[in-house]
Design a protein around this motif. Structure first.
Motif, short mmCIF file in Angstrom:
data_model
loop_
_atom_site.label_atom_id
_atom_site.label_comp_id
_atom_site.label_asym_id
_atom_site.label_seq_id
_atom_site.Cartn_x
_atom_site.Cartn_y
_atom_site.Cartn_z
N ALA A 191 46.79 48.66 42.92
CA ALA A 191 46.45 48.19 41.57
C ALA A 191 47.57 47.33 41.00
O ALA A 191 47.31 46.28 40.37
N SER A 216 35.30 46.87 45.94
CA SER A 216 35.88 47.23 44.64
C SER A 216 37.11 46.37 44.34
O SER A 216 37.36 46.00 43.19
N HIS A 220 37.48 43.36 41.33
CA HIS A 220 38.59 43.34 40.37
C HIS A 220 39.21 41.95 40.24
O HIS A 220 39.64 41.57 39.15
#
Length: 332
Positions: A191, A216, A220
Motif C-alpha cells: 500500500a 485489486s 487502486h
C-alpha cells in the motif's frame, strides 16, 4: 490527443525443446497479436495469471527482445525498426521498475552509486550537481541523504523497491513500465509503494504500464485495464467499467478471486473448469473455452475477435452479453 505508446499486432514466439528423448523443438506463443494504446498521463494495467505473456510484452516494449512481427510506436517512432544505438536516446524516456527488489540492485554498489549510474551512462550531470540530484531522488521516494553510503542488503524489501523507483525516475522519463513491482512485498508495504507511485505520477506527469496479476492493485492505481490470457488481450476498457461489469468470463473469474474484507457481503468464487492449457499447444477456437462456464460449440470452432461491446469497452467473447451473471462487484 495522440498516444504516447501504440502497440500494433505484436507477436513473439520462443522455441522450446521437448523432453530429453525428443529432439524436436516446439513453438511457444508468448505474445499472440496484441494491440493497445497508452496516452500521456495514463496508467494502463496489464493483468493476467503467471505465464500469460505480460513480462514478455514489457521486454518487447523496452527493446530487450525483438518481436516476430508487429510494431511498437513510442512518441511517433517505430522502436522495432531502430538499432541498439538509435534506441539509446529513447531509453532515457522509457524506464522500468522490476519485480524483485532483491535481485534488481547491484549488491556491490552503494545506493549513491546505483542512482548515479543512469546519469553516467547518458552523460548527464557531474560533481555537486549529480550529488544534489541523487539526494533529491532519495527524498522523493522517502529515503534520506545519509542512506547514500549504504548497500542494498542494509535495506528492507520496501526500501529497496523505493531505490528501484528512484533509479527509474533519475532521467525524468515519460513512461515507466512497472513489472509486478509490489508482488514481492508484504501487504502493508504494498500500500505504501502504490501510494508513492500515485504521488510520483501526479508530481512528474508520468505514464505507467503497470503489470500485475492482482486486480485489486490494478483497481487502486490504474484508469484503464487490459486483461491477457495465453498471449492475447481478451478484455480492455476503463477500470470502473471493466471491474464493475466484466464482459469476458476470464475477467469475471479473476474478479471472483479478489478477497472481500467484509465477511457479511456475499461473494461466490468462480473456479475455472479443468487445468490451465499450455501455451505450446493452446486450445483451438477461443483459448478459454475448455475452462469457460459459458462455452458453446461455436467457441471451440471459432476464435472471437476483440470487439467493442460498449463505448471504449472491448471483449473477445462470442457471448459477452451473457457474462456477468456470476460476477460480483469489487468496489462493494
Amino acid at each position: 490527443m495522440d498516444p504516447l505508446l501504440s502497440v500494433r499486432n505484436l507477436k513473439k514466439s520462443f522455441s522450446v525443446r521437448g523432453p530429453l528423448l525428443q529432439a524436436k523443438t516446439r513453438e511457444l506463443r508468448a505474445v499472440d497479436d496484441i494491440s493497445f494504446d497508452l496516452f500521456p498521463g495514463d496508467c494502463l494495467g496489464l493483468v493476467g495469471e503467471s505465464g500469460c505473456g505480460k513480462s514478455t510484452v514489457a521486454r518487447l516494449l523496452l527493446g530487450l527482445i525483438r518481436p516476430d512481427s508487429g510494431q511498437v510506436y513510442f512518441m511517433g517512432k517505430n522502436l522495432t525498426e531502430l538499432s541498439r544505438r538509435q534506441m539509446l536516446p529513447l531509453r532515457q524516456e522509457i524506464q522500468m521498475i522490476f519485480q524483485d527488489p532483491f535481485s534488481s540492485l547491484n549488491p556491490r554498489m552503494q545506493v549513491g552509486e546505483i542512482l548515479a549510474e543512469p546519469f553516467k551512462i547518458h552523460g548527464r550531470l557531474r560533481g555537486i550537481e549529480l550529488r544534489t540530484e541523487i539526494i533529491r531522488l532519495l527524498s522523493t521516494v522517502g529515503l534520506s541523504e545519509r542512506q547514500m553510503q549504504l548497500y542494498p542488503h542494509e535495506f528492507s524489501g520496501g526500501q529497496r523497491q523505493r531505490i528501484g523507483i528512484a533509479r527509474a525516475l533519475a532521467l525524468r522519463p515519460k513512461l515507466i513500465v512497472a513489472d509486478e513491482p509490489v508482488s514481492a512485498l508484504d501487504v502493508s508495504i504494498q500500500a505504501q509503494v502504490l501510494n508513492l507511485l500515485q504521488d510520483i505520477q501526479q508530481q512528474y506527469g508520468l505514464s505507467y504500464l503497470f503489470i500485475s496479476h492482482d486486480l485489486s492493485v490494478i483497481d487502486h492505481l490504474c484508469n484503464r485495464v487490459a486483461v491477457m490470457y495465453l498471449g492475447r488481450i481478451v478484455e480492455y476498457g476503463t477500470t470502473d467499467e471493466l471491474i464493475g461489469s466484466p464482459r469476458h468470463p476470464y475477467t469475471e473469474t479473476l474478479l471472483s478471486a479478489v478477497p472481500v474484507p467484509d465477511p457479511s457481503l456475499p461473494g461466490t468464487r468462480i473456479i475455472p473448469l479443468g487445468d490451465p492449457p499450455s501455451a505450446i499447444d493452446p486450445p483451438c477456437g477461443c483459448h478459454y473455452h475448455p475452462r469457460c462456464p459459458y462455452a458453446r460449440p461455436l467457441c471451440k470452432q471459432s476464435s472471437p475477435a476483440l470487439r467493442e461491446v460498449r463505448p471504449g469497452h472491448l471483449s473477445a467473447c462470442h457471448f459477452s452479453d451473457d457474462v456477468g451473471t456470476q460476477s460480483r462487484r469489487l468496489h462493494h
